[in-house]
Design a protein around this motif. Structure first.
Motif, PDB file in Angstrom:
ATOM      1  N   ASP A  54      71.417  49.740  75.888  1.00  0.00           N
ATOM      2  CA  ASP A  54      70.426  48.988  75.374  1.00  0.00           C
ATOM      3  C   ASP A  54      71.026  47.384  75.482  1.00  0.00           C
ATOM      4  O   ASP A  54      72.230  47.190  75.606  1.00  0.00           O
ATOM      5  N   GLU A  55      69.925  46.367  75.451  1.00  0.00           N
ATOM      6  CA  GLU A  55      70.355  44.874  75.803  1.00  0.00           C
ATOM      7  C   GLU A  55      71.450  44.513  74.633  1.00  0.00           C
ATOM      8  O   GLU A  55      72.182  43.491  75.068  1.00  0.00           O
ATOM      9  N   VAL A  56      71.276  44.943  73.605  1.00  0.00           N
ATOM     10  CA  VAL A  56      72.225  44.391  72.333  1.00  0.00           C
ATOM     11  C   VAL A  56      73.661  44.917  72.667  1.00  0.00           C
ATOM     12  O   VAL A  56      74.638  43.839  72.626  1.00  0.00           O
ATOM     13  N   GLN A  57      73.711  46.030  72.853  1.00  0.00           N
ATOM     14  CA  GLN A  57      75.149  46.849  73.456  1.00  0.00           C
ATOM     15  C   GLN A  57      75.785  45.921  74.663  1.00  0.00           C
ATOM     16  O   GLN A  57      77.063  45.524  74.799  1.00  0.00           O
ATOM     17  N   GLN A  58      74.884  45.634  75.583  1.00  0.00           N
ATOM     18  CA  GLN A  58      75.288  44.927  76.784  1.00  0.00           C
ATOM     19  C   GLN A  58      75.800  43.591  76.450  1.00  0.00           C
ATOM     20  O   GLN A  58      76.970  43.221  77.027  1.00  0.00           O
ATOM     21  N   ARG A  59      75.156  42.961  75.675  1.00  0.00           N
ATOM     22  CA  ARG A  59      75.313  41.686  75.131  1.00  0.00           C
ATOM     23  C   ARG A  59      76.756  41.627  74.587  1.00  0.00           C
ATOM     24  O   ARG A  59      77.660  40.710  74.514  1.00  0.00           O
ATOM     25  N   ILE A  60      77.049  42.827  73.634  1.00  0.00           N
ATOM     26  CA  ILE A  60      78.270  42.873  72.649  1.00  0.00           C
ATOM     27  C   ILE A  60      79.639  42.989  73.655  1.00  0.00           C
ATOM     28  O   ILE A  60      80.509  42.415  73.854  1.00  0.00           O
ATOM     29  N   GLU A  63      80.162  39.736  75.848  1.00  0.00           N
ATOM     30  CA  GLU A  63      81.029  38.796  74.997  1.00  0.00           C
ATOM     31  C   GLU A  63      82.404  39.211  74.671  1.00  0.00           C
ATOM     32  O   GLU A  63      83.174  38.411  74.676  1.00  0.00           O
ATOM     33  N   ARG A 112      81.338  42.871  67.638  1.00  0.00           N
ATOM     34  CA  ARG A 112      80.337  43.726  67.087  1.00  0.00           C
ATOM     35  C   ARG A 112      79.818  43.155  65.758  1.00  0.00           C
ATOM     36  O   ARG A 112      78.894  43.256  65.201  1.00  0.00           O
ATOM     37  N   ARG A 114      79.517  40.292  64.514  1.00  0.00           N
ATOM     38  CA  ARG A 114      78.411  39.298  64.877  1.00  0.00           C
ATOM     39  C   ARG A 114      77.078  39.847  64.620  1.00  0.00           C
ATOM     40  O   ARG A 114      75.895  39.107  64.294  1.00  0.00           O
ATOM     41  N   TYR A 115      76.807  41.045  64.901  1.00  0.00           N
ATOM     42  CA  TYR A 115      75.410  41.757  65.209  1.00  0.00           C
ATOM     43  C   TYR A 115      75.068  42.752  64.145  1.00  0.00           C
ATOM     44  O   TYR A 115      74.002  43.484  64.384  1.00  0.00           O
TER      45      TYR A 115
END
Length: 116
Positions: A54-60, A63, A112, A114-115
């Motif tokens: 998913d997009e959140v994991q991709q962003r993590i 980063e 991670r 941060r999320y």
């Protein structure tokens, strides 16, 4: 991923078992590049994995990779200047890619946080 890693390890071990002293320079170069092929395959495996999450994991992950790029890049940059100023041992470029991957893995749990 496991298959590609096994092929990589086997290729690294295999090229070190071959007596390459009597080979031509072009044959030694070709032999030394064999482990690069599974490393390239691993890049495609990782990209495929990241595209499926998913997009959140991709962003993590992105980063964490950026943090790794900055840390390793600045470390290499700094060491290069200091190495030129005083007598320090040269570090082979073969360590840059594993350092990027390792530093990304180490920074991943911190990014991670941060999320959460």
């Amino acid at each position: 991923m496991t298959i590609v890693m096994v092929v990589y390890v086997a290729s690294v071990v295999g090229i070190n078992l071959i007596d390459s002293e009597n080979m031509s320079a072009s044959a030694r170069i070709a032999l030394s590049l064999i482990p690069v092929l599974p490393a390239i395959a691993m890049v495609f495996v990782i990209i495929r994995y990241v595209r499926r999450i998913d997009e959140v994991q991709q962003r993590i992950i992105t980063e964490a990779c950026l943090v790794s790029l900055i840390i390793v890049g600045l470390a290499c940059f700094t060491y290069g200047f200091v190495e030129g100023a005083v007598s320090l041992p040269e570090i082979s470029l073969i360590w840059v890619f594993p350092s990027l991957i390792g530093t990304a893995g180490i920074s991943l749990p911190f990014v991670r946080l941060r999320y959460v």
